[in-house]
Write a protein that holds these residues in place. Structure first.
Motif, PDB file in Angstrom:
ATOM      1  N   VAL A  39     -10.928  31.746  30.551  1.00  0.00           N
ATOM      2  CA  VAL A  39     -10.036  30.625  30.848  1.00  0.00           C
ATOM      3  C   VAL A  39      -9.398  30.181  29.539  1.00  0.00           C
ATOM      4  CG1 VAL A  39      -9.840  28.306  31.795  1.00  0.00           C
ATOM      5  CG2 VAL A  39     -11.533  29.887  32.735  1.00  0.00           C
ATOM      6  N   VAL A  40      -8.070  30.043  29.556  1.00  0.00           N
ATOM      7  CA  VAL A  40      -7.339  29.612  28.357  1.00  0.00           C
ATOM      8  C   VAL A  40      -6.994  28.137  28.500  1.00  0.00           C
ATOM      9  CG1 VAL A  40      -5.296  29.949  26.924  1.00  0.00           C
ATOM     10  CG2 VAL A  40      -6.365  31.918  28.060  1.00  0.00           C
ATOM     11  N   ASP A  41      -7.437  27.338  27.552  1.00  0.00           N
ATOM     12  CA  ASP A  41      -7.138  25.904  27.494  1.00  0.00           C
ATOM     13  C   ASP A  41      -5.686  25.764  27.052  1.00  0.00           C
ATOM     14  OD1 ASP A  41      -6.808  23.242  26.720  1.00  0.00           O
ATOM     15  OD2 ASP A  41      -8.845  23.068  25.952  1.00  0.00           O
ATOM     16  N   LEU A  42      -4.803  25.368  27.955  1.00  0.00           N
ATOM     17  CA  LEU A  42      -3.373  25.354  27.644  1.00  0.00           C
ATOM     18  C   LEU A  42      -2.978  24.231  26.701  1.00  0.00           C
ATOM     19  CD1 LEU A  42      -1.687  26.324  31.031  1.00  0.00           C
ATOM     20  CD2 LEU A  42      -2.200  27.761  29.056  1.00  0.00           C
ATOM     21  N   ALA A  43      -3.699  23.112  26.730  1.00  0.00           N
ATOM     22  CA  ALA A  43      -3.368  22.036  25.793  1.00  0.00           C
ATOM     23  C   ALA A  43      -3.567  22.502  24.357  1.00  0.00           C
ATOM     24  CB  ALA A  43      -4.223  20.810  26.080  1.00  0.00           C
ATOM     25  N   ARG A  44      -4.649  23.235  24.112  1.00  0.00           N
ATOM     26  CA  ARG A  44      -4.898  23.754  22.756  1.00  0.00           C
ATOM     27  C   ARG A  44      -3.990  24.931  22.441  1.00  0.00           C
ATOM     28  NH1 ARG A  44     -11.559  23.946  22.248  1.00  0.00           N
ATOM     29  NH2 ARG A  44     -11.930  21.742  22.712  1.00  0.00           N
ATOM     30  N   ALA A  45      -3.837  25.843  23.388  1.00  0.00           N
ATOM     31  CA  ALA A  45      -3.092  27.069  23.110  1.00  0.00           C
ATOM     32  C   ALA A  45      -1.604  26.815  22.929  1.00  0.00           C
ATOM     33  CB  ALA A  45      -3.321  28.071  24.232  1.00  0.00           C
ATOM     34  N   LEU A  46      -1.052  25.881  23.712  1.00  0.00           N
ATOM     35  CA  LEU A  46       0.386  25.619  23.658  1.00  0.00           C
ATOM     36  C   LEU A  46       0.725  24.336  22.910  1.00  0.00           C
ATOM     37  CD1 LEU A  46       1.433  26.547  27.318  1.00  0.00           C
ATOM     38  CD2 LEU A  46       1.481  27.989  25.275  1.00  0.00           C
ATOM     39  N   GLY A  47      -0.291  23.546  22.570  1.00  0.00           N
ATOM     40  CA  GLY A  47      -0.036  22.290  21.870  1.00  0.00           C
ATOM     41  C   GLY A  47       0.744  21.300  22.698  1.00  0.00           C
ATOM     42  N   ASP A  48       0.481  21.262  23.991  1.00  0.00           N
ATOM     43  CA  ASP A  48       1.254  20.409  24.905  1.00  0.00           C
ATOM     44  C   ASP A  48       0.290  19.503  25.658  1.00  0.00           C
ATOM     45  OD1 ASP A  48       2.846  19.284  26.897  1.00  0.00           O
ATOM     46  OD2 ASP A  48       4.081  21.086  27.087  1.00  0.00           O
ATOM     47  N   GLU A  49       0.460  18.197  25.489  1.00  0.00           N
ATOM     48  CA  GLU A  49      -0.462  17.226  26.071  1.00  0.00           C
ATOM     49  C   GLU A  49      -0.368  17.124  27.591  1.00  0.00           C
ATOM     50  OE1 GLU A  49      -2.999  15.310  24.590  1.00  0.00           O
ATOM     51  OE2 GLU A  49      -2.588  16.928  23.171  1.00  0.00           O
ATOM     52  N   VAL A  50       0.694  17.686  28.204  1.00  0.00           N
ATOM     53  CA  VAL A  50       0.775  17.631  29.661  1.00  0.00           C
ATOM     54  C   VAL A  50      -0.377  18.403  30.299  1.00  0.00           C
ATOM     55  CG1 VAL A  50       2.186  19.706  30.102  1.00  0.00           C
ATOM     56  CG2 VAL A  50       2.440  17.684  31.573  1.00  0.00           C
ATOM     57  N   ASP A  85     -10.315  28.868  19.652  1.00  0.00           N
ATOM     58  CA  ASP A  85     -10.974  27.688  20.216  1.00  0.00           C
ATOM     59  C   ASP A  85     -10.387  27.290  21.567  1.00  0.00           C
ATOM     60  OD1 ASP A  85      -8.521  26.708  19.415  1.00  0.00           O
ATOM     61  OD2 ASP A  85      -9.336  24.995  18.295  1.00  0.00           O
ATOM     62  N   ALA A  86      -9.410  28.060  22.060  1.00  0.00           N
ATOM     63  CA  ALA A  86      -8.795  27.772  23.354  1.00  0.00           C
ATOM     64  C   ALA A  86      -9.308  28.683  24.459  1.00  0.00           C
ATOM     65  CB  ALA A  86      -7.275  27.896  23.248  1.00  0.00           C
ATOM     66  N   VAL A  87     -10.235  29.585  24.139  1.00  0.00           N
ATOM     67  CA  VAL A  87     -10.699  30.576  25.115  1.00  0.00           C
ATOM     68  C   VAL A  87     -12.149  30.315  25.488  1.00  0.00           C
ATOM     69  CG1 VAL A  87     -11.014  33.035  25.590  1.00  0.00           C
ATOM     70  CG2 VAL A  87      -9.075  32.271  24.197  1.00  0.00           C
ATOM     71  N   PHE A  88     -12.415  30.283  26.793  1.00  0.00           N
ATOM     72  CA  PHE A  88     -13.759  30.035  27.304  1.00  0.00           C
ATOM     73  C   PHE A  88     -14.097  31.093  28.350  1.00  0.00           C
ATOM     74  CE2 PHE A  88     -11.994  26.093  25.847  1.00  0.00           C
ATOM     75  CZ  PHE A  88     -13.042  25.423  25.236  1.00  0.00           C
ATOM     76  N   ALA A  89     -15.361  31.501  28.392  1.00  0.00           N
ATOM     77  CA  ALA A  89     -15.806  32.394  29.466  1.00  0.00           C
ATOM     78  C   ALA A  89     -15.792  31.624  30.779  1.00  0.00           C
ATOM     79  CB  ALA A  89     -17.210  32.916  29.170  1.00  0.00           C
ATOM     80  N   VAL A  90     -15.264  32.248  31.838  1.00  0.00           N
ATOM     81  CA  VAL A  90     -15.146  31.543  33.113  1.00  0.00           C
ATOM     82  C   VAL A  90     -16.516  31.127  33.649  1.00  0.00           C
ATOM     83  CG1 VAL A  90     -15.189  33.612  34.581  1.00  0.00           C
ATOM     84  CG2 VAL A  90     -13.938  31.584  35.338  1.00  0.00           C
ATOM     85  N   ASP A  91     -17.559  31.885  33.339  1.00  0.00           N
ATOM     86  CA  ASP A  91     -18.897  31.541  33.812  1.00  0.00           C
ATOM     87  C   ASP A  91     -19.517  30.372  33.050  1.00  0.00           C
ATOM     88  OD1 ASP A  91     -18.775  33.556  35.670  1.00  0.00           O
ATOM     89  OD2 ASP A  91     -19.861  35.012  34.445  1.00  0.00           O
TER      90      ASP A  91
END
Length: 391
Positions: A39-50, A85-91
């Protein structure tokens, strides 16, 4: 920076990239995209607070062009490198309800399902009501009882009256059922008094989810005349945690079955939005049905057009579902009332004859659709376990 391995044949490859809301241990819920088993955390990966919010609604409200822009950026990023730091294992994460449900409508769009129920309940009459092939029949549900996959389903209580009973009784549901459905999430709404035409469907609908519309058949049978479903439906509706973008389903588009008579002008599509989605229904770990969405008579574009043709507004986060998905064969029926023919023809589940759900039973509905170059697009699954009635 890191790269994300995507196993060959993964239903969560670059052609899919579904959105969801997740939390890591100690973290707040936020928007992510699934790629392979990550799972990619989009706030961290894209720098977008939305994306640093506990639902997709704020992002969906930004509109179709923005959805396309973000999808392009995410595809490029996942194809290359992503901040570590934006990537997490789905499990290792918890998945949440992916959007705030503004409103909920359920349709009745399968001719096979509607005909089967007509034969069950009105054996001496025509299976379909006179209006069925002229408009997508539907009813309003309760947005507040839509829950994410994995939420326990408490057996409902209410009034029920069997045909042989002299008067109704009150108690727990005895004929608890499921309905395997596909749901559509409105991203951008419409003004009150302004209908959405069939050809504007893709600009308003963000994506699709799997739906299990739990149904208390005995409660429903007593209450639904003359106004329709109420307590037999409103106690719980489960949805999958991943929202598959409509853009990921372009290769799954197929014509709807022939519609005769021809629908009225507001229900005519220049390019039909039938979808080739294959579902599987597991009952306590055993597949008992494989409903095919491509058999659905009414398309999701026609459902949205009918939903708004009277001037009703649509809102970001509205959910509307297809109704039970069923095919022509017995093993393609998406509800147990159909599969067991009202309980008269039990099915074998792990060697036991079963009709309706018992406490402790778990139902899991999964689905895939064709993508580009032979890929499969995965919806994940929607699961729920039946818990005893509350007293």
């Amino acid at each position: 920076m890191t790269t994300i391995p995507i196993p060959e044949g993964s239903p969560f490859g670059l052609a899919n990239l579904p959105y969801g809301v997740f939390s890591s241990p100690g973290g707040a819920p936020r928007v992510g995209v699934r790629a392979g088993d990550s799972v990619v955390d989009l706030a961290r990966a894209l720098g977008d607070e939305v994306f640093a919010r506990p639902s997709l609604n704020a992002f969906m409200a930004q509109g179709h062009e923005r959805w396309a822009e973000v999808r392009s950026r995410v595809t490029e990023m996942v194809s290359g490198e992503v901040p570590g730091d934006a990537v997490f294992a789905v499990d290792a994460v918890t998945l949440h309800l992916p959007f705030e449900v503004a409103d909920y409508v359920d349709f009745y769009a399968s001719e096979h399902h509607a005909s089967n129920l007509g034969r069950l309940f009105r054996p001496d009459a025509e299976p379909l009501m006179p209006n069925w092939k002229h408009l997508p029949v539907g009813y309003h549900g309760r947005a507040g009882t839509v829950v994410v996959s994995g939420t326990g389903i408490v057996r409902p209580r209410g009034q029920r009256k069997a045909p042989a009973d002299a008067a109704p009784t009150f108690g727990e549901c005895r004929r608890l059922d499921i309905e395997a459905e596909l749901g559509f999430v409105v991203g951008t709404g419409s003004l009150l008094g302004t209908p959405i035409g069939c050809d504007d469907f893709a600009r308003h609908v963000f994506g699709a989810v799997l739906v299990n519309d739990w149904s208390a058949r005995d409660i429903q049978a007593w209450e639904y005349v003359p106004l329709g479903p109420f307590l037999g439906k409103s106690f719980a509706t489960s949805v999958s945690p991943w929202v598959v973008p409509l853009a990921a389903l372009e290769h799954a588009r197929v014509p709807t079955p022939p519609q005769d008579p021809e629908p009225l002008p507001y229900l005519r599509e220049s390019a039909p939005w039938g979808l080739d989605v294959d579902l599987a229904v597991e009952w306590n770990g055993e597949v008992v049905s494989r409903p095919p969405y491509r058999e659905m008579y009414w398309s999701p574009a026609q459902m949205l057009a009918h939903l708004t043709v009277n001037g009703a507004s649509a809102r970001t986060g509205d959910l509307y579902a297809s109704g039970t998905i069923s095919g022509p064969a017995r093993e393609q029926r998406g509800a147990f009332i159909e599969l067991t023919w009202g309980g008269k023809e039990p099915v074998k589940v792990n060697g036991e004859e079963r009709t309706f759900l018992e406490d402790g039973d778990e139902v899991v509905i999964s689905a895939t659709a064709p993508g580009p170059d032979g890929a499969r697009i995965g919806f994940g699954d929607v699961r729920g376990r039946v818990l005893p009635a509350a007293h």
